[in-house]
Design a protein around this motif. Structure first.
Motif, PDB file in Angstrom:
ATOM      1  N   THR A  84       0.829  -1.198   0.000  1.00 42.25           N
ATOM      2  CA  THR A  84       0.000   0.000   0.000  1.00 42.25           C
ATOM      3  C   THR A  84       0.862   1.246   0.000  1.00 42.25           C
ATOM      4  O   THR A  84       2.043   1.208   0.359  1.00 42.25           O
ATOM      5  CB  THR A  84      -0.906   0.032   1.240  1.00 42.25           C
ATOM      6  OG1 THR A  84      -0.100   0.193   2.405  1.00 42.25           O
ATOM      7  CG2 THR A  84      -1.727  -1.228   1.353  1.00 42.25           C
ATOM      8  N   ALA A  85       0.286   2.377  -0.431  1.00 41.92           N
ATOM      9  CA  ALA A  85       1.053   3.623  -0.497  1.00 41.92           C
ATOM     10  C   ALA A  85       1.612   3.991   0.865  1.00 41.92           C
ATOM     11  O   ALA A  85       2.766   4.384   0.997  1.00 41.92           O
ATOM     12  CB  ALA A  85       0.163   4.746  -1.030  1.00 41.92           C
ATOM     13  N   LYS A  86       0.781   3.862   1.899  1.00 39.37           N
ATOM     14  CA  LYS A  86       1.255   4.200   3.238  1.00 39.37           C
ATOM     15  C   LYS A  86       2.357   3.250   3.678  1.00 39.37           C
ATOM     16  O   LYS A  86       3.380   3.658   4.237  1.00 39.37           O
ATOM     17  CB  LYS A  86       0.092   4.133   4.225  1.00 39.37           C
ATOM     18  CG  LYS A  86       0.509   4.508   5.645  1.00 39.37           C
ATOM     19  CD  LYS A  86      -0.691   4.477   6.583  1.00 39.37           C
ATOM     20  CE  LYS A  86      -0.252   4.827   8.007  1.00 39.37           C
ATOM     21  NZ  LYS A  86      -1.393   4.796   8.950  1.00 39.37           N
ATOM     22  N   ALA A  87       2.156   1.967   3.401  1.00 37.87           N
ATOM     23  CA  ALA A  87       3.169   0.978   3.793  1.00 37.87           C
ATOM     24  C   ALA A  87       4.471   1.211   3.056  1.00 37.87           C
ATOM     25  O   ALA A  87       5.553   1.031   3.606  1.00 37.87           O
ATOM     26  CB  ALA A  87       2.642  -0.439   3.527  1.00 37.87           C
ATOM     27  N   LYS A  88       4.387   1.610   1.779  1.00 38.42           N
ATOM     28  CA  LYS A  88       5.600   1.880   1.026  1.00 38.42           C
ATOM     29  C   LYS A  88       6.370   3.032   1.646  1.00 38.42           C
ATOM     30  O   LYS A  88       7.599   3.020   1.711  1.00 38.42           O
ATOM     31  CB  LYS A  88       5.268   2.184  -0.434  1.00 38.42           C
ATOM     32  CG  LYS A  88       4.859   0.965  -1.233  1.00 38.42           C
ATOM     33  CD  LYS A  88       4.574   1.349  -2.682  1.00 38.42           C
ATOM     34  CE  LYS A  88       4.182   0.120  -3.491  1.00 38.42           C
ATOM     35  NZ  LYS A  88       3.866   0.477  -4.889  1.00 38.42           N
ATOM     36  N   THR A  89       5.644   4.046   2.105  1.00 41.25           N
ATOM     37  CA  THR A  89       6.304   5.174   2.752  1.00 41.25           C
ATOM     38  C   THR A  89       6.998   4.719   4.027  1.00 41.25           C
ATOM     39  O   THR A  89       8.146   5.066   4.293  1.00 41.25           O
ATOM     40  CB  THR A  89       5.281   6.278   3.087  1.00 41.25           C
ATOM     41  OG1 THR A  89       4.661   6.703   1.881  1.00 41.25           O
ATOM     42  CG2 THR A  89       5.971   7.458   3.750  1.00 41.25           C
ATOM     43  N   GLU A  90       6.300   3.918   4.818  1.00 43.46           N
ATOM     44  CA  GLU A  90       6.896   3.429   6.054  1.00 43.46           C
ATOM     45  C   GLU A  90       8.088   2.526   5.758  1.00 43.46           C
ATOM     46  O   GLU A  90       9.089   2.547   6.451  1.00 43.46           O
ATOM     47  CB  GLU A  90       5.852   2.662   6.876  1.00 43.46           C
ATOM     48  CG  GLU A  90       4.751   3.544   7.423  1.00 43.46           C
ATOM     49  CD  GLU A  90       5.315   4.661   8.290  1.00 43.46           C
ATOM     50  OE1 GLU A  90       6.180   4.370   9.148  1.00 43.46           O
ATOM     51  OE2 GLU A  90       4.912   5.817   8.113  1.00 43.46           O
ATOM     52  N   ARG A  91       7.964   1.733   4.709  1.00 42.20           N
ATOM     53  CA  ARG A  91       9.058   0.845   4.338  1.00 42.20           C
ATOM     54  C   ARG A  91      10.284   1.661   3.959  1.00 42.20           C
ATOM     55  O   ARG A  91      11.416   1.324   4.301  1.00 42.20           O
ATOM     56  CB  ARG A  91       8.625  -0.047   3.171  1.00 42.20           C
ATOM     57  CG  ARG A  91       9.693  -1.038   2.741  1.00 42.20           C
ATOM     58  CD  ARG A  91       9.259  -1.771   1.500  1.00 42.20           C
ATOM     59  NE  ARG A  91      10.268  -2.702   1.049  1.00 42.20           N
ATOM     60  CZ  ARG A  91      10.231  -3.326  -0.105  1.00 42.20           C
ATOM     61  NH1 ARG A  91       9.216  -3.121  -0.919  1.00 42.20           N
ATOM     62  NH2 ARG A  91      11.179  -4.158  -0.452  1.00 42.20           N
ATOM     63  N   ARG A  92      10.078   2.770   3.242  1.00 40.73           N
ATOM     64  CA  ARG A  92      11.197   3.608   2.837  1.00 40.73           C
ATOM     65  C   ARG A  92      11.904   4.163   4.067  1.00 40.73           C
ATOM     66  O   ARG A  92      13.106   4.224   4.152  1.00 40.73           O
ATOM     67  CB  ARG A  92      10.702   4.738   1.944  1.00 40.73           C
ATOM     68  CG  ARG A  92      11.806   5.609   1.388  1.00 40.73           C
ATOM     69  CD  ARG A  92      11.263   6.750   0.553  1.00 40.73           C
ATOM     70  NE  ARG A  92      10.487   6.285  -0.573  1.00 40.73           N
ATOM     71  CZ  ARG A  92       9.200   6.561  -0.748  1.00 40.73           C
ATOM     72  NH1 ARG A  92       8.560   7.311   0.124  1.00 40.73           N
ATOM     73  NH2 ARG A  92       8.558   6.099  -1.794  1.00 40.73           N
ATOM     74  N   ARG A  93      11.101   4.547   5.056  1.00 44.71           N
ATOM     75  CA  ARG A  93      11.696   5.101   6.257  1.00 44.71           C
ATOM     76  C   ARG A  93      12.380   4.019   7.090  1.00 44.71           C
ATOM     77  O   ARG A  93      13.294   4.304   7.839  1.00 44.71           O
ATOM     78  CB  ARG A  93      10.609   5.791   7.095  1.00 44.71           C
ATOM     79  CG  ARG A  93      10.084   7.084   6.487  1.00 44.71           C
ATOM     80  CD  ARG A  93       8.855   7.568   7.239  1.00 44.71           C
ATOM     81  NE  ARG A  93       8.354   8.792   6.666  1.00 44.71           N
ATOM     82  CZ  ARG A  93       8.581  10.001   7.175  1.00 44.71           C
ATOM     83  NH1 ARG A  93       9.319  10.136   8.240  1.00 44.71           N
ATOM     84  NH2 ARG A  93       8.074  11.074   6.608  1.00 44.71           N
ATOM     85  N   GLU A  94      11.903   2.785   7.002  1.00 42.56           N
ATOM     86  CA  GLU A  94      12.409   1.720   7.859  1.00 42.56           C
ATOM     87  C   GLU A  94      13.558   0.925   7.241  1.00 42.56           C
ATOM     88  O   GLU A  94      14.114   0.089   7.905  1.00 42.56           O
ATOM     89  CB  GLU A  94      11.267   0.755   8.196  1.00 42.56           C
ATOM     90  CG  GLU A  94      10.293   1.280   9.232  1.00 42.56           C
ATOM     91  CD  GLU A  94      10.921   1.390  10.608  1.00 42.56           C
ATOM     92  OE1 GLU A  94      10.535   2.283  11.365  1.00 42.56           O
ATOM     93  OE2 GLU A  94      11.826   0.593  10.921  1.00 42.56           O
ATOM     94  N   ARG A  95      13.875   1.154   5.992  1.00 39.81           N
ATOM     95  CA  ARG A  95      14.925   0.322   5.404  1.00 39.81           C
ATOM     96  C   ARG A  95      16.236   0.583   6.130  1.00 39.81           C
ATOM     97  O   ARG A  95      16.566   1.712   6.502  1.00 39.81           O
ATOM     98  CB  ARG A  95      15.068   0.572   3.907  1.00 39.81           C
ATOM     99  CG  ARG A  95      15.580   1.899   3.538  1.00 39.81           C
ATOM    100  CD  ARG A  95      15.669   2.077   2.052  1.00 39.81           C
ATOM    101  NE  ARG A  95      16.095   3.445   1.810  1.00 39.81           N
ATOM    102  CZ  ARG A  95      16.589   3.895   0.692  1.00 39.81           C
ATOM    103  NH1 ARG A  95      16.682   3.083  -0.330  1.00 39.81           N
ATOM    104  NH2 ARG A  95      16.952   5.134   0.572  1.00 39.81           N
ATOM    105  N   LEU A  96      16.982  -0.460   6.340  1.00 44.81           N
ATOM    106  CA  LEU A  96      18.175  -0.399   7.165  1.00 44.81           C
ATOM    107  C   LEU A  96      19.422  -0.562   6.312  1.00 44.81           C
ATOM    108  O   LEU A  96      19.538  -1.539   5.558  1.00 44.81           O
ATOM    109  CB  LEU A  96      18.140  -1.494   8.232  1.00 44.81           C
ATOM    110  CG  LEU A  96      16.894  -1.531   9.129  1.00 44.81           C
ATOM    111  CD1 LEU A  96      16.948  -2.726  10.053  1.00 44.81           C
ATOM    112  CD2 LEU A  96      16.777  -0.249   9.922  1.00 44.81           C
ATOM    113  N   ALA A  97      20.345   0.377   6.420  1.00 42.06           N
ATOM    114  CA  ALA A  97      21.663   0.287   5.794  1.00 42.06           C
ATOM    115  C   ALA A  97      21.593  -0.399   4.428  1.00 42.06           C
ATOM    116  O   ALA A  97      22.080  -1.517   4.270  1.00 42.06           O
ATOM    117  CB  ALA A  97      22.631  -0.458   6.707  1.00 42.06           C
TER     118      ALA A  97
END
Length: 421
Positions: free
Chosen positions: A211-224
């Motif tokens: 989902t669009a919201k999940a994609k945004t959160e995923r972008r913020r949560e990606r690690l190194a």
């Protein structure tokens, strides 16, 4: 009296020079805040590091502080060292990074630190720098943070959200050497932290959010996204090249590291009596990097690079691939137009990209030595080990005892490594 920012920069940039694990690769442009930012991990500028693809990367390389509560005997910043000390605030590092970037001096930041107060406190400070750059300044350039193995895993993970790469230094190749020279550091805890970071990075990459919201959160949560690396000091203890490369092979296989860096030990003032008085030849560091490349990209096993019965050290006068080829002359010459990729990769003078170009080109016609010359291959190095269409019989001097001497670099070329800092 408080130090001026310029004085802090002089002290803490100089103190950071001993850390070799400084390169930017394998990452992409970031957009942590969801708004248009400044900075990029791509391009070129003042060169401080080299990416595996050959690009020059300029990084502002600093320690947050060279105060340290640890007594690592090989480190100039150990607690007992009589060295000039300084400490940046978080805002000072952020301001320096942005000022240097806006003047096109750098493309990113490499930030490490001595341990102050506690591992948790120090790791929080490092993470605050990266987070402030991303969110407050909109910085999208490269950030490489040195993680502290004994810090709380949640603190390390939070810092990794804002960094492109994380380093966890093993410092020395053996547990015995680490216990002797860095008594506060423990190999099991370092490896545990590496394993934890590997799983966290892989979990972030495998997140199936759609989902669009999940994609945004995923972008913020990606690690190194550029992974993790480590560094080993060469020549501070008695570990030979076999032990060093064996540790590297284990780290690559077990923790999926992007890179192991080798740093030749540099004698320090007022050093402990159990440290060597002289540094190892820097060409040894260079040969370890070459052997590391063979392990990672050329399909070599450790026992092929340093065979059983040897003294456990790489040959300093010639590169390890050439050393292997000279010991296995019965396998050569190879037909350039028919040999498989795996065997072409073992020909001295042929790199990964050159082999790829050869495989593509020979689909259309037979290749000659002139074709290799157009690919900027060293014919002197390659010619004894191959045959081509016009040279079906001749492979110059494979049986000759003088071949090694013919292919050994001039002394002045080896001296370049001894003078290189």
């Amino acid at each position: 009296m408080a130090l001026e920012l310029k004085q802090k920069l002089e002290i803490l940039a100089d103190a950071a020079k001993y850390d070799a694990s400084c390169a930017s690769s394998g990452t992409e442009r970031r957009n942590s805040s969801g708004t248009k930012g400044i900075g990029s991990t791509e391009g070129s500028g003042i060169c401080h590091a080299y990416a595996p693809d050959g690009r020059c990367i300029s990084l502002l390389k600093l320690l947050l502080t060279n105060f340290c509560v640890y007594e690592c005997r090989f480190c100039i910043n150990r607690v007992s060292s009589n060295t000039r000390r300084a400490r940046f605030t978080v805002d000072e590092v952020v301001r320096l990074t942005m000022d240097f970037y806006k003047r096109n001096y750098i493309e990113g930041l490499f930030l490490s630190s001595g341990i102050i107060q506690s591992p948790d406190y120090t790791m929080e400070e490092l993470g605050r720098v990266a987070k402030t750059l991303r969110l407050r300044e909109g910085f999208r350039g490269y950030i490489h943070l040195k993680a502290i193995p004994d810090a709380d895993p949640l603190i390390v993970r939070d810092a990794a959200r804002w960094a492109d790469r994380i380093s966890l230094n093993v410092e020395l190749p053996t547990e015995t050497g680490l216990a002797q020279l860095a008594p506060e550091k423990r190999m099991p805890s370092i490896r545990q932290a590496m394993g934890r970071m590997r799983h966290q990075i892989e979990a972030a990459r495998a997140d199936p959010a759609r989902t669009a919201k999940a994609k945004t959160e995923r972008r913020r949560e990606r690690l190194a996204p550029a992974g993790q690396s480590t560094q080993m000091i060469v020549g501070a203890d008695s570990a030979d090249d076999r032990a060093i490369l064996g540790t590297s092979a284990n780290l690559y296989a077990g923790y999926k590291l992007r890179r192991v860096y080798y740093s030749a030990f540099s004698p320090i003032p007022e050093a402990s009596g159990d440290l060597p008085l002289k540094p190892p030849p820097l060409v040894r560091e260079h040969r370890l990097y070459q052997a590391d490349w063979l392990l990672r990209f050329y399909g070599f096993e450790l026992d092929e690079i340093i065979e059983g019965g040897e003294a456990g050290m790489l040959d300093l006068t010639i590169d390890p691939k050439l050393a292997w080829a000279l010991k296995h002359r019965e396998l050569f010459p190879l037909d350039l137009n028919r040999a498989a990729r795996e065997t072409l990769m073992r020909v001295p003078g042929l790199g990964v990209r050159t082999v790829q170009k050869i495989l593509r080109a020979r689909r259309y016609r037979r290749l000659t030595l002139e074709d290799l010359g157009r690919l900027r291959v060293s014919l002197k190095k390659v010619e004894p080990f191959i045959i081509t269409g016009e040279r079906q019989v001749k492979a110059r001097g494979l049986e000759s005892e003088h071949l090694r001497r013919f292919l050994t670099p001039p002394r002045q070329q080896l001296d370049l490594f001894s003078r290189h800092a």
